[in-house]
Design an enzyme around this catalytic site. Structure first.
Site, PDB file in Angstrom:
ATOM      1  N   GLU A 117       3.895  -7.737 -14.835  1.00 59.87           N
ATOM      2  CA  GLU A 117       2.450  -7.331 -14.834  1.00 59.87           C
ATOM      3  C   GLU A 117       2.500  -6.068 -13.995  1.00 59.87           C
ATOM      4  O   GLU A 117       3.395  -5.622 -13.272  1.00 59.87           O
ATOM      5  CB  GLU A 117       1.705  -8.393 -14.099  1.00 59.87           C
ATOM      6  CG  GLU A 117       1.857 -10.062 -14.590  1.00 59.87           C
ATOM      7  CD  GLU A 117       1.389 -10.972 -13.585  1.00 59.87           C
ATOM      8  OE1 GLU A 117       0.163 -10.733 -13.370  1.00 59.87           O
ATOM      9  OE2 GLU A 117       1.967 -11.785 -13.374  1.00 59.87           O
ATOM     10  N   LYS A 119       1.176  -3.863 -11.082  1.00 56.62           N
ATOM     11  CA  LYS A 119       1.015  -3.831  -9.607  1.00 56.62           C
ATOM     12  C   LYS A 119      -0.388  -2.902  -9.472  1.00 56.62           C
ATOM     13  O   LYS A 119      -0.055  -1.573  -9.154  1.00 56.62           O
ATOM     14  CB  LYS A 119       2.218  -3.299  -8.753  1.00 56.62           C
ATOM     15  CG  LYS A 119       1.743  -3.609  -7.274  1.00 56.62           C
ATOM     16  CD  LYS A 119       3.081  -3.363  -6.397  1.00 56.62           C
ATOM     17  CE  LYS A 119       2.686  -3.803  -4.951  1.00 56.62           C
ATOM     18  NZ  LYS A 119       1.403  -2.912  -4.512  1.00 56.62           N
ATOM     19  N   ASP A 121      -3.363  -0.971  -7.734  1.00 55.21           N
ATOM     20  CA  ASP A 121      -3.290  -0.295  -6.318  1.00 55.21           C
ATOM     21  C   ASP A 121      -4.770  -0.737  -5.599  1.00 55.21           C
ATOM     22  O   ASP A 121      -5.699   0.185  -5.756  1.00 55.21           O
ATOM     23  CB  ASP A 121      -3.131   1.083  -6.245  1.00 55.21           C
ATOM     24  CG  ASP A 121      -2.786   1.614  -5.011  1.00 55.21           C
ATOM     25  OD1 ASP A 121      -2.520   1.022  -3.996  1.00 55.21           O
ATOM     26  OD2 ASP A 121      -2.706   2.811  -4.788  1.00 55.21           O
ATOM     27  N   TYR A 237      -9.267  -7.887 -11.164  1.00 58.12           N
ATOM     28  CA  TYR A 237      -8.249  -8.283 -12.378  1.00 58.12           C
ATOM     29  C   TYR A 237      -7.647  -9.716 -11.568  1.00 58.12           C
ATOM     30  O   TYR A 237      -7.326  -9.578 -10.393  1.00 58.12           O
ATOM     31  CB  TYR A 237      -7.197  -7.275 -12.512  1.00 58.12           C
ATOM     32  CG  TYR A 237      -7.882  -6.241 -13.501  1.00 58.12           C
ATOM     33  CD1 TYR A 237      -7.754  -6.179 -14.919  1.00 58.12           C
ATOM     34  CD2 TYR A 237      -8.254  -4.958 -12.797  1.00 58.12           C
ATOM     35  CE1 TYR A 237      -7.993  -5.227 -15.594  1.00 58.12           C
ATOM     36  CE2 TYR A 237      -8.835  -3.929 -13.722  1.00 58.12           C
ATOM     37  CZ  TYR A 237      -8.652  -4.053 -14.944  1.00 58.12           C
ATOM     38  OH  TYR A 237      -9.105  -2.965 -15.810  1.00 58.12           O
ATOM     39  N   LYS A 327       8.270  -0.481  -7.053  1.00 61.19           N
ATOM     40  CA  LYS A 327       7.680   0.457  -6.680  1.00 61.19           C
ATOM     41  C   LYS A 327       7.973   1.768  -7.465  1.00 61.19           C
ATOM     42  O   LYS A 327       9.076   2.000  -7.446  1.00 61.19           O
ATOM     43  CB  LYS A 327       7.397   0.659  -5.174  1.00 61.19           C
ATOM     44  CG  LYS A 327       6.898  -0.174  -4.394  1.00 61.19           C
ATOM     45  CD  LYS A 327       5.259  -0.313  -4.581  1.00 61.19           C
ATOM     46  CE  LYS A 327       4.859  -0.989  -3.622  1.00 61.19           C
ATOM     47  NZ  LYS A 327       4.727  -0.583  -2.322  1.00 61.19           N
ATOM     48  N   CYS A 422      13.323   7.223  29.335  1.00 61.11           N
ATOM     49  CA  CYS A 422      12.232   6.867  28.430  1.00 61.11           C
ATOM     50  C   CYS A 422      11.050   8.027  28.915  1.00 61.11           C
ATOM     51  O   CYS A 422      10.907   8.306  29.922  1.00 61.11           O
ATOM     52  CB  CYS A 422      11.586   5.428  28.920  1.00 61.11           C
ATOM     53  SG  CYS A 422       9.761   5.234  28.256  1.00 61.11           S
ATOM     54  N   CYS A 425       8.073   6.725  30.961  1.00 60.54           N
ATOM     55  CA  CYS A 425       8.254   6.132  32.300  1.00 60.54           C
ATOM     56  C   CYS A 425       9.631   6.744  33.195  1.00 60.54           C
ATOM     57  O   CYS A 425       9.541   6.205  34.387  1.00 60.54           O
ATOM     58  CB  CYS A 425       8.280   4.499  32.439  1.00 60.54           C
ATOM     59  SG  CYS A 425       9.864   3.787  31.786  1.00 60.54           S
ATOM     60  N   CYS A 440      13.498   1.072  25.794  1.00 59.36           N
ATOM     61  CA  CYS A 440      13.225   0.965  27.299  1.00 59.36           C
ATOM     62  C   CYS A 440      13.027  -0.305  27.675  1.00 59.36           C
ATOM     63  O   CYS A 440      12.180  -1.094  27.250  1.00 59.36           O
ATOM     64  CB  CYS A 440      11.964   2.214  27.283  1.00 59.36           C
ATOM     65  SG  CYS A 440      11.251   1.747  29.096  1.00 59.36           S
ATOM     66  N   CYS A 445       6.651  -0.331  31.834  1.00 55.97           N
ATOM     67  CA  CYS A 445       6.598   0.721  31.030  1.00 55.97           C
ATOM     68  C   CYS A 445       5.014   1.014  30.507  1.00 55.97           C
ATOM     69  O   CYS A 445       4.673   0.130  29.978  1.00 55.97           O
ATOM     70  CB  CYS A 445       7.558   1.243  30.044  1.00 55.97           C
ATOM     71  SG  CYS A 445       7.383   2.522  29.096  1.00 55.97           S
TER      72      CYS A 445
END
Length: 680
Positions: A117, A119, A121, A237, A327, A422, A425, A440, A445
């Protein structure tokens, strides 16, 4: 006919309703109108006049009642009859072959065919119909997908969509072989013509154009004015039909035929396929005619047709194993990488993002794209200043696909060095053995707290509307929140002191926070941010243990009895609750009045205390299915035969476990024997 006579008026009104419904179906579902707009309007106006003169004749499913009043207080939440799950994706013929192979392996001796079927959107909706007094059915609820477990009640807006029947007659139900109570699932789309008209109107009003039809459809369906929704000319649909919360037993092809017989709009572009070659022929043909359809699609969905095979295949944590979305090739463009930025997520993960020279791709301007992790950058050999091909994966999420090197696009000059500290932090970051991500591990943090708060308040988790980035940033800047439990101690006075917060907006946010206390255990588990515990796993854990206390006290063995929970997830849960800070957080949430219980899934106990071993291939049950049934009956499934084994369940090609059972005099059952044991 004397319409002042109530009997005559009732007869004429019913004639007009039947005639208008017929013409609506011909126009909006079949694309085959037989009368002009003026003739249709004349019939509609005649019915409106009769109903105005005889209000007692007005019915909820009358064609005049498609546009009703707006919801009193926004959209209420309604739980789905069964979860609305996502689909796994394939982007190549190789990925399709892998999926097809897995389907055949899991289906065993059951025949496998597929329904292909389009797809669409748009956005998924569930339409629930209930029994009407005349023996037919009436639309009761129209729900958005929401978080997959609970959707928003947009019934007043769904009623304005002309391709959705407000009622189904008893005769139609009989012909379709469907009971009075049923549910239809489908996709709401905005046709290209309606999208173009919308943008023309927005341009006249001096507004920015809508980016794409999907966003426009989603925004329209959540508009609080049904009259506006009616003007936008959305379409639905249908593709699934559920009875008593389960899919129609006859299979997907029969489902689409039944939906058509019920009067729903079903996409005509579909085909039965058996092989991957057949799938690709349909996919290629669909992509060729994509621009001529008059609505947006982004791929093809392939579904196993047989309901028996679907049951055997079952589900992963987030998607059915019996369906996949292929896709289409992502829309792409070439642009330059200006810089590489690092963001810190709620689990401490450091994620690199490419800052791009802005480029227009598939209807929107893209200025950033994900780079996934350090290995991805290294593998691609990406330098700052490189020209890259950027794709909107699945037409949505921008990602860097490849570095472009030619005469027009010279290489960059600056190598990106992944940070060892990091950026938020300043603490050292670590990379666990076997993992691709740097993290981290500083529990304090600020970036992790910011992302945790945003995640905690997001839709589908605790759903605290109004707790967006700007608000969270201010709460942290003012030192009002140090962990998620602090949200529940915020006061109106504290919020009014924030930028752009007046008394009304402060009260609205506090009301949302208060309401979130009743979200339930599954949502809280998602909000806590336990690694690998997503939406479905959280729901399964909540149903199994019933309370946060029971979950925190569970052993690895008890956790792994839960469907879809393996050693990796159980270890993550144990590690999370072993940390004193996390247990303290749970206690703070309890003290704040956050509900952390759920209705436990009732388990039978006929196999309580028994241990069974599965070996070989059973005639109709997959290994996962047999295991789930045994555990649902209170039994335990082991991978090894011992003197403590209660039964060995053996199928074809049983192997050494069957030999071991005979050696130890352990009773052996076939599938029929297992089913008898379960039925006792």
């Amino acid at each position: 006919m004397d319409l002042s006579n109530k009997t005559n008026a009732a007869q004429r009104a019913e004639e007009l309703r039947a005639e208008l419904r017929r013409h609506e179906h011909l126009y909006y579902v079949m694309d085959a109108p037989t009368i002009s707009d003026a003739e249709y309007d004349a019939l509609m106006n005649e019915l409106k006049q009769i109903e105005a003169e005889h209000p007692e004749l007005l019915t909820p499913d009358s064609p005049t009642q498609r546009v009703g009043g707006k919801p009193a207080e926004g959209f209420k939440k309604v739980r789905h009859s069964r979860p609305m799950l996502s689909l796994d994706n394939a982007y190549s013929v190789e990925e399709l072959r892998d999926w097809d192979r897995r389907v055949h392996e899991l289906a065993g001796n059951l025949p496998v065919e597929y329904t292909a079927e389009l797809k669409l959107d748009g956005l998924s909706v569930a339409l629930q119909y209930e029994a009407a007094e005349d023996g037919g059915s009436r639309l009761a609820y129209g729900l958005t997908r929401g978080d997959g477990q609970t959707g928003e009640d947009v019934t007043s807006n769904i009623r304005t969509i002309r391709s959705v029947p407000l009622s189904v007659s008893a005769d139609t139900l009989k012909k379709a072989g469907v009971p009075q109570a049923f549910e239809v699932r489908g996709e709401v789309v905005m046709p290209a013509a309606a999208f173009q008209k919308l943008n023309e109107e927005r341009e006249k009003q001096g507004l920015a154009p809508a980016v794409n039809p999907r966003n426009a459809a989603a925004g329209t369906l959540r508009t609080l004015e049904p009259s506006i929704v009616a003007q936008r000319r959305l379409d639905v649909y249908a593709y699934f039909l559920l009875v008593e919360g389960d899919y129609l037993a006859e299979g997907q092809a029969a489902t689409l035929d039944a939906l058509t017989a019920l009067g729903f709009r079903v996409n005509p572009h579909r085909e039965r396929v058996k092989t991957v070659e057949d799938m690709m022929k349909f996919i290629d043909a669909t992509e060729q005619r994509r621009a001529e359809l008059g609505y947006e699609i982004d791929g093809v969905v392939l579904k196993v047709d047989s309901q028996a095979a679907k049951l055997r295949l079952g589900y992963t944590g987030r998607a059915p194993r019996w369906a996949i979305a292929y896709k289409f090739t992502a829309k792409s463009a070439i642009t330059q990488v200006r810089d590489i930025l690092i963001s810190v997520g709620r689990t401490g993960k450091l994620t690199p993002t490419a800052e791009l020279m802005p480029v227009f791709i598939g209807g929107t301007t893209v200025s950033r794209a994900t780079l996934h992790n350090a290995d991805f950058i290294e593998r691609m050999g990406l330098l700052i200043g490189d020209w890259v091909k950027v794709e909107r994966g699945g037409d949505v999420i921008p990602k860097v696909a490849e570095v472009v090197v030619d005469a027009e696009h010279p290489r960059g000059t600056l190598k990106f060095v992944y940070p060892t500290l990091c950026p938020e932090c300043g603490n050292a970051v670590v990379r666990e053995e076997g993992e691709v991500d740097y993290r981290c591990v500083n529990a304090d943090c600020p970036a992790q707290l910011r992302e945790t708060l945003l995640h905690f308040g997001s839709r589908g988790v605790m759903s605290i509307e109004g707790l967006g980035e700007a608000v969270v940033a201010q709460l942290l800047d003012k030192g009002l929140v140090h962990h998620v439990a602090d949200l529940y101690s915020l006061t109106e006075e504290q919020l009014v002191g924030l930028e752009r917060f007046a008394e009304k907006s402060a009260r609205a946010l506090l009301k949302e926070i208060e309401h979130s206390k009743n979200a339930g255990l599954a949502r809280v588990l998602m909000g806590l941010g336990i690694r690998f515990v997503g939406e479905r796993t959280a729901q399964l854990l909540a149903e199994e243990f019933g309370s946060i206390d029971a979950l925190m006290a569970a052993s690895a063995e008890e956790l792994e009895r839960v469907e879809e929970v393996g050693p990796r997830i159980s270890q993550s849960i144990l590690e999370f609750f072993a940390r004193p800070a996390n247990r303290a957080l749970v206690e703070s949430l309890k003290a704040a009045g956050v509900e952390m219980t759920a209705e436990k899934k009732q388990r039978s106990t006929q196999l309580a205390g028994m241990t069974l071993v599965l070996t070989g291939t059973l005639p109709t049950l997959s290994r996962d299915e047999a295991k789930a049934r045994i555990e649902a009956a209170g039994g335990k499934v082991s991978g090894a035969v011992s003197k403590k084994t209660s039964y060995v369940v053996a199928g074809e090609e049983a192997g050494s476990k069957l030999d071991k059972a005979r050696e130890l005099n352990v009773p052996v059952l076939d599938e029929a024997g297992l089913m008898r044991l379960l039925e006792k």
